[in-house]
Design an enzyme around this catalytic site. Structure first.
Site, PDB file in Angstrom:
ATOM      1  N   HIS A 172       1.456 -74.109 -26.547  1.00 53.46           N
ATOM      2  CA  HIS A 172       2.395 -74.574 -25.518  1.00 53.46           C
ATOM      3  C   HIS A 172       3.731 -74.840 -26.212  1.00 53.46           C
ATOM      4  O   HIS A 172       3.750 -75.321 -27.348  1.00 53.46           O
ATOM      5  CB  HIS A 172       1.945 -75.910 -24.903  1.00 53.46           C
ATOM      6  CG  HIS A 172       0.959 -75.791 -23.779  1.00 53.46           C
ATOM      7  ND1 HIS A 172      -0.061 -76.702 -23.599  1.00 53.46           N
ATOM      8  CD2 HIS A 172       0.847 -74.904 -22.763  1.00 53.46           C
ATOM      9  CE1 HIS A 172      -0.766 -76.372 -22.519  1.00 53.46           C
ATOM     10  NE2 HIS A 172      -0.230 -75.275 -22.003  1.00 53.46           N
ATOM     11  N   CYS A 268       2.410 -84.329 -24.322  1.00 53.84           N
ATOM     12  CA  CYS A 268       1.466 -83.704 -23.398  1.00 53.84           C
ATOM     13  C   CYS A 268       0.905 -84.711 -22.397  1.00 53.84           C
ATOM     14  O   CYS A 268       0.506 -84.354 -21.296  1.00 53.84           O
ATOM     15  CB  CYS A 268       0.267 -83.114 -24.142  1.00 53.84           C
ATOM     16  SG  CYS A 268       0.670 -81.930 -25.398  1.00 53.84           S
TER      17      CYS A 268
HETATM   18  N1  ARG Z   1      -6.744 -79.142 -23.869  1.00 53.08           N
HETATM   19  C1  ARG Z   1      -5.504 -78.966 -23.197  1.00 53.08           C
HETATM   20  C2  ARG Z   1      -5.240 -77.476 -23.025  1.00 53.08           C
HETATM   21  O1  ARG Z   1      -5.598 -76.718 -23.898  1.00 53.08           O
HETATM   22  C3  ARG Z   1      -4.384 -79.599 -23.959  1.00 53.08           C
HETATM   23  C4  ARG Z   1      -3.089 -79.534 -23.238  1.00 53.08           C
HETATM   24  C5  ARG Z   1      -1.946 -80.080 -24.027  1.00 53.08           C
HETATM   25  N2  ARG Z   1      -0.813 -80.152 -23.228  1.00 53.08           N
HETATM   26  C6  ARG Z   1       0.399 -79.785 -23.623  1.00 53.08           C
HETATM   27  N3  ARG Z   1       1.394 -79.938 -22.835  1.00 53.08           N
HETATM   28  N4  ARG Z   1       0.626 -79.233 -24.785  1.00 53.08           N
HETATM   29  O2  ARG Z   1      -4.718 -77.057 -22.041  1.00 53.08           O
END
Ligand code: ARG
Length: 708
Positions: A172, A268
């Site tokens: 991300h 996050c």
């Molecule tokens: N386990 C979640 C996923 O893989 C973590 C999300 C983390 N969120 C972020 N904005 N980076 O989607």
């Protein structure tokens, strides 16, 4: 634009009642299933919550059982003022969160925009507003599709800058990139491709860029909540803390180890609801085109190569249609949608796809774009540069085969009473009144399935090492002899380019036999090969060396000038033969057997011979004329003339490059053309083997009838 006032900041969080690592959808989750502690997670989340409450108003969305990642509210959507683009999760494991977030947004008065189905976009996790410029930085490559970016631009009325993520640990954008107050940027350059790094460097001045190292990146230092001058994060090294402090930021660390196990941290776990209104106008430079592929797509590796080309060129793709041929000989067809962050990247990718033989389906316009030549010898900007592969262009609704295919030219189109001709032309030959193909629409190159395999050219080493290689050269010579024989017997054309080494290494007598045998239909070289050949015929030396005894002859260094002088006296090589002054040798055989030759001059030429063309443009034209229609080109130890020839030869012509220097062979045979064979060996030896082999095939070298 300045940042929002601290007291106005509003944040959305989701308590971790149902949080756990239940599945693996990013590298951090691997090996961590059910390994996070509920209590510790609760405690860490609570701390973050209370830290943030000092700086912002925190609102909560109700957690839902069965949706453990809902704590990561950054992925709920992308907010700007009262507009929100709802996320479309890439992984089914998170798709069930969508309706809950949607409901919360609707209940709180937001206008909710929903993306088309199957167009993934993961909200503020992959899209972050710049805090000075007002544009939106948007990530793609893992969770969000590049094609979602134009929607963001349209709905939120912002400029979008697309950044490509290339390291799966930083899947991300918010895991490796964090715009800060006053236009600062905290980021990990290693997570982005080169092009994206360049975009970042163009937009953010150096003194505002805080690039972090991997050590900080892997503890999620970029996953920071920034409010005013405060940055709240899991952890930062001393170096990073110092850097941030120097830039006027106050670092607040709050451990979030339990959430790192799911691949998330401070940022996050939050969604900022009060984003500054964008100042920059809406634009999106994202381009999309559909390309159509046809052929033995799987066997030839074309599909893989196409998709790799798109991705490594900085674009993204969606396979819209794929029909696999049922039988081994059936063709397959596929339509692939290519998206790129801007025109430059798109054109670059398209150029490469055209080289692969992918047909592009032009979107609106049905035809290639043509622009007139307004200055003789100069093409319009953005002209399409030709390759060695047969090419077709779409004009009106007809595909026209481009004539005179060669690389590094432009495609000139002329209309004569409605008769359209498309032809490869060198820039210098372009004339006012012609039109030239520009861009990459409506262009198609035709490639044989086999010529798609990259490392297609073969190399054989003779002098190299080992006994086996000797055998391999023999085998390759056998093959070449066979090909030569076939070409000759069906009235085909073989062109030889030869350097003076052919004479020095004693290849002359063998080359002569090839000419006598009708295996050579044009000879290309420079001044030197002719001079040394004539010197050898007239005086028995080559550059003053006695060819029989291998020693230098007294006064021999003048021999080659004497040879030149004699030919100059008669006016040409042919006239010297006619006068009975030149009675043997390679050039003599050419004259006697009506094999046309062309000698191209260079700065180092002695004389030159009257036949040597010192006007290089004329020499290139002459070479091109002699190459036309060739089936095979034998390149014998001359890098200069062979490269010259290679540049004007279309695909499909067999090329055999022989040189003692492996680097030369590689350079010549590695043109992506399957038809090239490189032989690393002494050229004299090669020719003697070749002649011997031809002798075995034919028993004699007598010329067959009707050789052109
Ligand atoms: N386990 C979640 C996923 O893989 C973590 C999300 C983390 N969120 C972020 N904005 N980076 O989607």
């Amino acid at each position: 634009m300045t940042d929002v006032a601290t007291d106005a900041t509003k944040i959305l969080m989701c308590p971790p009642h149902h949080y756990d690592v239940d599945y693996v959808i990013n590298p951090w989750m691997e090996g961590n299933i059910h390994r996070s502690s509920q209590d510790l997670a609760q405690e860490q989340w609570g701390k973050l919550h209370s830290v943030l409450k000092d700086y912002a108003v925190v609102e909560l969305v109700t957690p839902q059982k069965g949706w453990p990642d809902m704590v990561f509210t950054a992925n709920a959507g992308l907010l700007l003022a009262d507009q929100v683009v709802l996320s479309r999760f890439f992984h089914p494991e998170r798709q069930g969160e969508e309706p809950f977030f949607q409901k919360w947004f609707e209940d709180n008065g937001y206008t909710v925009h929903t993306l088309p189905e199957s167009l993934p976009f993961e909200g503020a996790g992959d899209a972050l507003f710049d805090r000075a410029g007002g544009w939106l930085w948007a990530g793609y490559g893992f969770r969000s599709e590049l094609d979602s970016h134009p929607y963001l631009s349209k709905w939120l009325d912002v400029e979008v800058i697309s950044l490509r993520l290339v390291d799966s640990r930083f899947y991300h954008l918010d895991t490796c990139f964090c715009p800060l107050t006053d236009g600062y940027l905290l980021y990990y350059p290693g997570a982005f491709d080169d092009y994206s790094n360049r975009l970042i460097e163009m937009r953010v001045p150096e003194d505002k860029r805080i690039a972090i190292d991997e050590v900080d990146a892997i503890v999620f230092a970029c996953n920071t909540v920034n409010i005013g001058r405060t940055v709240v994060m899991n952890k930062a090294s001393e170096t990073l803390q110092k850097k941030l402090t120097e830039k006027g930021f106050e670092v607040v660390e709050t451990p979030l180890t339990e959430f790192l196990k799911a691949g998330g941290a401070a940022k996050c776990l939050t969604l900022k609801m009060t984003e500054p209104r964008a100042a920059s106008p809406q634009t999106s430079t994202i381009q999309s085109r559909v390309v159509h592929l046809e052929g033995h797509l799987l066997d030839s590796g074309l599909v893989n190569q196409t998709l790799d080309t798109i991705v490594s060129g900085g674009g993204s793709f969606q396979v819209i249609k794929f029909e696999l041929g049922k039988q081994r000989n059936d063709k397959s067809v596929a339509d692939v949608k290519v998206s790129a962050p801007d025109v430059t990247v798109m054109d670059d990718i398209m150029g490469q796809l055209i080289d692969l033989g992918a047909v592009s389906i032009p979107r609106e316009s049905t035809s290639t774009t043509l622009e007139p030549v307004v200055q003789a010898g100069v093409a319009p900007d953005d002209f399409y540069v030709t390759t060695i592969y047969p090419t077709e262009v779409l004009i009106g609704d007809h595909w026209f085969r481009v004539q005179g295919q060669r690389m590094d030219g432009a495609i000139a189109v002329t209309r004569d009473n409605g008769n359209i001709t498309a032809r490869c032309k060198l820039l210098r030959d372009l004339e006012v009144g012609e039109e030239v193909v520009v861009g990459s629409q409506g262009i198609h190159t035709i490639r044989k399935a086999t010529s798609l395999k990259k490392k297609s050219s073969e190399e054989f080493s003779f002098m190299g090492a080992g006994v086996s290689s000797e055998r391999r050269v023999e085998l390759v010579v056998e093959q070449i002899a066979w090909d030569l024989r076939q070409i000759r017997d069906r009235g085909g054309k073989v062109v030889v380019t030869a350097g003076p080494v052919v004479i020095h290494t004693g290849g002359s007598e063998h080359l002569r036999k090839l000419i006598q045998g009708g295996y050579v239909h044009a000879l290309l070289g420079g001044n030197a090969i002719a001079v040394h050949d004539i010197e050898q015929s007239m005086m028995g030396t080559s550059l003053g060396m006695d060819m029989k005894r291998g020693v230098s002859v007294h006064g021999g260094h003048r021999h080659h000038l004497k040879a030149i002088n004699t030919v100059r006296r008669y006016g040409s090589i042919a006239k010297t033969v006619e006068a009975g002054e030149l009675t043997s040798g390679v050039m003599y055989e050419c004259v006697k057997n009506n094999v046309p030759f062309s000698l191209a001059g260079s700065i180092r030429d002695d004389g030159p011979l009257p036949d040597t063309k010192m006007d290089l443009i004329a020499a290139q034209a002459d070479y091109a004329r002699l190459i036309e229609g060739a089936d095979m080109i034998l390149m014998l130890s001359t890098m200069l003339h062979s490269i010259g020839v290679g540049n004007m030869t279309p695909a499909g012509v067999k090329m055999v490059c022989v040189d003692i220097n492996p680097a030369v062979v590689t350079k010549l045979s590695d043109r992506g053309s399957v038809e090239s064979t490189g032989v690393v060996t002494d050229v004299g030896l090669f020719l003697s083997l070749l002649v011997q082999q031809l002798g075995k095939l034919t028993g004699q070298y007598t010329k067959v009838e009707s050789i052109r």
